[in-house]
Design an enzyme around this catalytic site. Structure first.
Site, PDB file in Angstrom:
ATOM      1  N   HIS A 230      -5.856   2.612   1.613  1.00  0.00           N
ATOM      2  CA  HIS A 230      -5.242   3.776   2.166  1.00  0.00           C
ATOM      3  C   HIS A 230      -5.581   4.376   3.441  1.00  0.00           C
ATOM      4  CE1 HIS A 230      -3.511   3.173  -1.799  1.00  0.00           C
ATOM      5  NE2 HIS A 230      -4.230   4.034  -2.480  1.00  0.00           N
TER       6      HIS A 230
ATOM      7  N   ASP B  31       0.987  -1.121  -0.020  1.00  0.00           N
ATOM      8  CA  ASP B  31       0.136  -0.009   0.091  1.00  0.00           C
ATOM      9  C   ASP B  31       0.905   1.221   0.008  1.00  0.00           C
ATOM     10  OD1 ASP B  31      -1.485   2.319   0.812  1.00  0.00           O
ATOM     11  OD2 ASP B  31      -2.920   0.932   1.600  1.00  0.00           O
ATOM     12  N   HIS B  32       1.124   1.801  -1.205  1.00  0.00           N
ATOM     13  CA  HIS B  32       2.086   3.214  -1.337  1.00  0.00           C
ATOM     14  C   HIS B  32       1.846   4.017  -0.144  1.00  0.00           C
ATOM     15  CE1 HIS B  32      -0.920   4.992  -3.652  1.00  0.00           C
ATOM     16  NE2 HIS B  32      -0.135   6.024  -3.457  1.00  0.00           N
TER      17      HIS B  32
HETATM   18  C1  BG6 Z   1      -4.488   4.684  -6.105  1.00  0.00           C
HETATM   19  C2  BG6 Z   1      -5.919   4.826  -6.407  1.00  0.00           C
HETATM   20  O1  BG6 Z   1      -4.305   3.662  -5.136  1.00  0.00           O
HETATM   21  O2  BG6 Z   1      -4.324   6.000  -5.048  1.00  0.00           O
HETATM   22  C3  BG6 Z   1      -6.195   6.042  -7.220  1.00  0.00           C
HETATM   23  O3  BG6 Z   1      -6.053   3.927  -7.372  1.00  0.00           O
HETATM   24  C4  BG6 Z   1      -5.728   7.485  -6.424  1.00  0.00           C
HETATM   25  O4  BG6 Z   1      -7.385   6.400  -7.633  1.00  0.00           O
HETATM   26  C5  BG6 Z   1      -4.426   7.218  -5.823  1.00  0.00           C
HETATM   27  O5  BG6 Z   1      -5.588   8.619  -7.354  1.00  0.00           O
HETATM   28  C6  BG6 Z   1      -3.815   8.301  -4.966  1.00  0.00           C
HETATM   29  O6  BG6 Z   1      -2.454   8.120  -4.625  1.00  0.00           O
HETATM   30  P1  BG6 Z   1      -1.598   9.437  -4.124  1.00  0.00           P
HETATM   31  O7  BG6 Z   1      -0.352   8.917  -3.703  1.00  0.00           O
HETATM   32  O8  BG6 Z   1      -1.594  10.352  -5.405  1.00  0.00           O
HETATM   33  O9  BG6 Z   1      -2.418  10.006  -3.131  1.00  0.00           O
END
Ligand code: BG6
Length: 486
Positions: free
Chosen positions: A240, A177-178
């Site tokens: 997230h 989960d980044h």
């Molecule tokens: C992804 C979603 O996991 O996270 C996207 O699939 C979203 O819809 C993105 O835009 C948001 O990531 P970050 O790092 O730009 O907040």
């Protein structure tokens, strides 16, 4: 020991936009183990050199590292290899294994298999790796990274876990989960567990509620086909937002290592108050931005939520009675990811102005995760001059003011962690399943036929009016200053 990162879905977006730029930045900063090679596998027919040339272009666009320097790139590119192949053809896996063995030579080599494919290929890749003996650890560690979406509900997540476990042991599986790789998400752990001053007030006695918001200015764009089957709950909440909730609410682990950290996170999910379907409908609001139904791939009458806000409660000694509000949306007025700890009002209002009932804003701690990273503490101060006029002011910590240089992209520390076998910042099987257990009822309620038609909001707003009214009905208001830190 040498290292090999094998990327399935090598010609896809994730590889060129995130994975390879992250590996390149790790190499430039000297963090990537020197004997690391990258092997791409996908159907597109390409030679090593063609893949290198294409990655050079995409990396220059996405690495956030200025113009590519020839000597760094050439050094990096010499470790890049490409193996064309089809996930459905066993002989292509035999060829991949032969190529890997040839590149790795006879010494020990650790391997990371990265599933950067569409999710329907996860299980076939795992089966093929198993069938070709590629998960056995005779010649070094074998680890597998699984991207989101990890299933689409509890049943599919369970099935995927079961399937993974037929080939890999849990300690070999890294569910990414980044958000957990973001510098300021990890800083929440530092804020909470490397300081003594926050712990005594981090509980129901001092905290009235918590707001966790991930607002995006971007709309769905070209991802309509995927997004319409996911909606904001599956796309953002199950992963997230619940991760942010867990790091905010967890108890201090006994050690900073994977099992202890993940045990504490799972306990938070375990303590989330279960809701009946009827309660779920009242515990959230949903909306869709105007124009969503005209996006490519989205059906005309779609009821999919592009905005959602839900209220969760945690039944434990620390948090009993403190609502956690989770909110996310596309096409919102401003891009921010922030956690707002809303403190209680003082027991007595000494400085009310006049005799009218007075509602001063309570103290809050704002942890901003993006666009800029930092923390602000909001508190009242006396305005100079006669009388006790007060104003909300702040104490601020900003990463960019405090630390020079670029912050690593989320994928950088995470890729390094996988290569080192540290799973602290990855979701465990039970964690993912419990997350789905919490989100599934909302998905069910929001897609049920008894729900009123979805509320429409204008792009550039903070979701539908119902979201504001819903908070007001609970005696609270969203904190919509954005961004707090620039
Ligand atoms: C992804 C979603 O996991 O996270 C996207 O699939 C979203 O819809 C993105 O835009 C948001 O990531 P970050 O790092 O730009 O907040």
């Amino acid at each position: 020991m040498t290292h090999t990162v094998v990327i399935f879905g090598a010609s896809g977006d994730l590889t060129s936009r995130k994975l390879v730029p992250a590996l390149y930045n790790l190499m430039r900063s000297g963090s990537l183990p020197p004997d690391t090679r990258i092997v791409g596998f996908s159907r597109t027919p390409m030679t090593d050199d063609q893949w290198r040339a294409s990655l050079r272009e995409t990396t220059a666009t996405h690495c956030d590292c200025g113009p590519l320097d020839d000597s760094s790139w050439n050094r990096f590119a010499s470790g890049i290899h490409y193996q064309p192949g089809d996930i459905g053809r066993p002989e292509d896996f035999s060829a991949l294994e032969a190529r890997l063995t040839q590149l790795e030579g006879s010494g020990e080599a650790s391997r990371v298999y990265y599933l950067a494919t569409a999710p329907q290929f996860y299980e076939p890749v795992v089966s093929a790796l198993g069938a070709h003996g590629m998960a056995t650890e005779t010649h070094g560690p074998r680890r597998i990274v699984v991207e989101k979406p990890f299933g689409t509900d509890l049943a599919t997540a369970r099935a995927l876990n079961d399937h993974l476990h037929t080939v890999f042991r849990e300690r070999q599986v890294f569910r990414i989960d980044h958000y957990l790789g973001k510098e300021s998400v990890q800083n929440i752990l530092a804020l909470r567990f490397a300081n003594t001053i926050f712990e005594p007030i981090w509980n129901r006695r001092y905290i009235d509620h918590v707001q966790i918001t991930v607002a995006e200015e971007v709309a769905v764009g070209r991802r309509g086909g995927y997004y319409d089957t996911a909606g904001v709950l599956r796309d953002m909440f199950q992963n997230h937002l619940l991760q942010l909730l867990m790091v905010t609410a967890m108890e201090a682990p006994v050690r900073f290592e994977a099992t202890a950290v993940r045990n504490e996170k799972v306990k938070v999910l375990d303590a989330i108050h279960p809701l009946s379907l009827a309660e779920v409908a009242a515990a959230g609001v949903r909306g869709q931005y105007r124009g969503y139904r005209g996006e490519p791939g989205v059906p005309a009458g779609s009821q999919t939520a592009t905005f959602g806000a839900i209220r969760l409660e945690i039944d434990n000694w620390r948090w009993q009675g403190v609502p956690f509000y989770l909110r996310s949306g596309k096409a919102m007025s401003c891009r921010t990811t922030q956690i707002v700890i809303g403190f209680r009002q003082p027991p007595l209002e000494l400085f009310a102005e006049g005799r009218r009932t007075f509602h001063r804003e309570a103290n809050r701690l704002v942890i901003q995760i993006q666009p800029a990273e930092g923390i602000q503490l909001h508190f009242h101060t006396k305005v100079p001059g006669a009388g006790m006029k007060l104003r909300l002011t702040d104490l601020e910590f900003s990463y960019s003011r405090e630390f020079a240089g670029r912050l690593p992209e989320a994928y950088e520390p995470l890729l390094l962690d996988v290569m080192e076998g540290d799973a602290s910042l990855f979701a465990r099987a039970d964690e993912v399943e419990k997350s789905w257990e919490i989100i599934d009822p909302f998905v069910q309620a929001w897609s049920g036929t008894t729900m009123p038609p979805i509320d429409i909001y204008e792009p550039g707003e903070w979701g539908p009016m119902t979201s504001i009214d819903w908070m007001a009905a609970q005696g609270r208001a969203w904190f919509d200053q954005c961004p707090v830190l620039t």
